[in-house]
Scaffold this active site. Structure first.
Site, PDB file in Angstrom:
ATOM      1  N   GLY A 196      -7.841  18.055  10.901  1.00 21.91           N
ATOM      2  CA  GLY A 196      -6.693  17.014  10.875  1.00 21.91           C
ATOM      3  C   GLY A 196      -7.628  15.693  10.292  1.00 21.91           C
ATOM      4  N   SER A 231      -3.620   6.063  16.368  1.00 23.48           N
ATOM      5  CA  SER A 231      -4.323   6.628  15.226  1.00 23.48           C
ATOM      6  C   SER A 231      -3.325   6.896  13.891  1.00 23.48           C
ATOM      7  CB  SER A 231      -5.429   8.114  15.720  1.00 23.48           C
ATOM      8  OG  SER A 231      -3.904   8.850  15.794  1.00 23.48           O
ATOM      9  N   PHE A 232      -2.210   6.326  13.407  1.00 26.58           N
ATOM     10  CA  PHE A 232      -1.606   5.995  12.907  1.00 26.58           C
ATOM     11  C   PHE A 232      -2.260   6.369  11.607  1.00 26.58           C
ATOM     12  CE2 PHE A 232       2.025   4.870  10.237  1.00 26.58           C
ATOM     13  CZ  PHE A 232       2.482   5.791   9.734  1.00 26.58           C
ATOM     14  N   ILE A 264      -2.385  25.646  12.804  1.00 23.84           N
ATOM     15  CA  ILE A 264      -0.837  24.708  13.070  1.00 23.84           C
ATOM     16  C   ILE A 264      -0.731  25.043  11.261  1.00 23.84           C
ATOM     17  CG2 ILE A 264       1.295  23.635  12.983  1.00 23.84           C
ATOM     18  CD1 ILE A 264      -0.117  22.690  15.774  1.00 23.84           C
ATOM     19  N   THR A 281      -2.852  13.508  11.500  1.00 25.51           N
ATOM     20  CA  THR A 281      -1.597  14.333  11.048  1.00 25.51           C
ATOM     21  C   THR A 281      -1.367  14.664  11.619  1.00 25.51           C
ATOM     22  OG1 THR A 281      -3.734  15.702  11.643  1.00 25.51           O
ATOM     23  CG2 THR A 281      -4.123  14.732   9.144  1.00 25.51           C
ATOM     24  N   ARG A 324     -13.744  -1.663  18.521  1.00 24.80           N
ATOM     25  CA  ARG A 324     -14.888  -1.018  19.471  1.00 24.80           C
ATOM     26  C   ARG A 324     -15.965  -1.656  18.646  1.00 24.80           C
ATOM     27  NH1 ARG A 324     -13.664   4.818  20.574  1.00 24.80           N
ATOM     28  NH2 ARG A 324     -13.133   4.632  18.659  1.00 24.80           N
ATOM     29  N   TYR A 342      -2.723   2.598  31.108  1.00 30.77           N
ATOM     30  CA  TYR A 342      -3.735   3.791  29.939  1.00 30.77           C
ATOM     31  C   TYR A 342      -4.460   2.412  30.475  1.00 30.77           C
ATOM     32  CZ  TYR A 342      -5.641   3.622  25.182  1.00 30.77           C
ATOM     33  OH  TYR A 342      -5.894   4.259  23.950  1.00 30.77           O
TER      34      TYR A 342
END
Length: 431
Positions: free
Chosen positions: A54, A120-121, A189, A125, A324, A385
């Site tokens: 994706g 990650s928007f 998918i 995907t 990062r 997290y």
């Protein structure tokens, strides 16, 4: 290279060292389901392996080749259209290769939203979200991606499998739920029918400084069990809260930080042990006002900070991953891991994983920074997290990280946490 690696710490480390693992033998860009089925047929005849691709944002090795077989990567970026929009049922039929901004842009034009915004928007995907059971920042109100999927189509070696879009059914095991989270094991998918929401008419921001992380956990639990569902709920532990103060997320200038610290001291909430809670409510005007008023009751032991902390967090939300690269360029090991458990186990899980991270990191580094926040809350529990940073062990960077990851994973499983709340399995968690 783009199709050989994802975006994990290990991936970025290997890129910097020029140690690229085996790349796929070919990358195919199908434009429809028939082309995918044709590739399946050929791969079956030749005993080739196939990898759906994706946005390539996996942080658990989800796109890597395995073994010595010929491997074909199916990049779905050309299957990126909204095929149908049903404003009556508030659903949309969408091809799986569409990226987040494109999908939201088309839905927003019709006054609708999916409400799914993972970190990650910008690059991930719809198909990737579904294949990994993704969670977005608004999951406390709208749910994870599996709650948004009404129907699916999947290409498999045996042909097309369709789960028709219906609100609910009682016909044995759920086909959509088998496909969701399958990570490419069962097939590819190709499209999904997703449930939509109206664009919120109003958004309200709240920030609170609570006495400590445990009292914050209790406040969040009480809210969720009272059926108060903010779109965003994020509780930072003292270490993450202190870093937020230093970096200026909750007060932009050092002078303002000093004033905030004095204000907190006067209110009896020490800045060095407190926990920052941000809440964002979405919906209609009356609904948002009612929930905001109710939420305040559960934060009485803290200090109200107004709207700014939540506004600043939302503004910088998608910038954080880029840090990062800067840290890696400065020889800093930096990574994240996530889990979820029930409320009764959450404090113990937090303490054990945090201590385990510190203990395992300090075996190879003189010091470390371990930050934690709670997000994606439910009436029966929540996710944790963790972000950890330390000086890289020169020449042993991979070995250093593997030891930390193994120790933290063992601590999660030993103390009642799930292996992953939203990152998935990939190759990293396969064992």
């Amino acid at each position: 290279t783009r199709h050989a690696l994802g975006k994990s710490y290990i991936d970025l480390l290997r890129l910097r060292k020029g140690r690229i693992p085996a790349a796929p033998d070919a990358v195919v860009f199908p434009t429809d389901e028939n082309q995918i089925l044709a590739v399946f047929k050929l791969a079956g005849e030749k005993d080739w392996a196939l990898i759906p691709f994706g946005g390539g944002t996996t942080v658990v090795g989800g796109v890597e080749t395995q073994g010595n077989r010929v491997t074909i990567t199916l990049d779905l970026q050309r299957m990126n259209r909204v095929l149908a929009l049903d404003p009556v049922s508030r659903t949309a039929r969408v091809q799986s290769g569409i990226q987040g901004p494109d999908l939201e842009g088309q839905l927003n034009a019709a006054g609708l939203t999916l409400g799914h915004f993972p970190q990650s928007f910008e690059f991930s995907t719809l198909g990737g979200w579904i294949a990994t059971r993704s969670a977005g920042q608004n999951s406390t109100k709208y749910g994870k991606i599996e709650h948004m999927v009404a129907g699916l189509r999947m290409a498999t070696p045996g042909g097309m499998h369709t789960a028709a879009p219906v609100p609910a059914e009682a016909v044995g095991p759920s086909m959509p739920q088998c496909m969701i989270g399958s990570e490419g094991v069962l097939g590819v998918i190709t499209e999904a029918t997703v449930r939509l929401q109206s664009l919120p008419a109003r958004r309200a921001f709240l920030g609170y400084f609570l006495p400590d992380f445990l009292s914050g956990i209790d406040a969040v639990r009480a809210m969720l069990q009272a059926d108060i569902r903010p779109a965003v709920i994020r509780l930072s532990d003292p270490e993450e809260t202190r870093l937020a103060l230093v970096l200026g997320r909750s007060s932009p200038k050092s002078f303002k930080e000093m004033l905030l610290r004095r204000y907190l001291d006067l209110r009896g909430v020490p800045a060095d042990t407190g926990a920052l809670l941000i809440l964002i409510f979405e919906g209609t005007g009356p609904g948002v006002r009612a929930f905001r008023h109710k939420a305040r009751r559960f934060c009485k032991g803290g200090v109200a900070l107004g709207r700014q902390p939540a506004r600043l967090w939302l503004k910088s939300r998608f910038q954080h991953p880029y840090l990062r690269d800067d840290l890696l360029d400065r020889s800093v090991m930096v990574d994240t891991l996530e889990t979820a458990t029930t409320w009764d186990r959450l404090p113990g899980l937090y303490a054990h994983v945090r201590n385990c991270l510190i203990e395992s990191i300090t075996k190879t580094a003189p010091g470390c920074l371990v930050l934690t926040h709670l997000s994606h809350a439910y009436p029966d529990g929540a996710s944790l997290y963790f972000t950890f940073m330390a000086r890289q062990q020169a020449g042993q960077e991979m070995k250093q990280w593997l030891a930390v990851k193994a120790a933290a994973t063992a601590a999660i499983l030993e103390h009642g946490g799930t292996l992953s709340h939203h990152h998935g399995i990939g190759t990293m968690h396969k064992a």
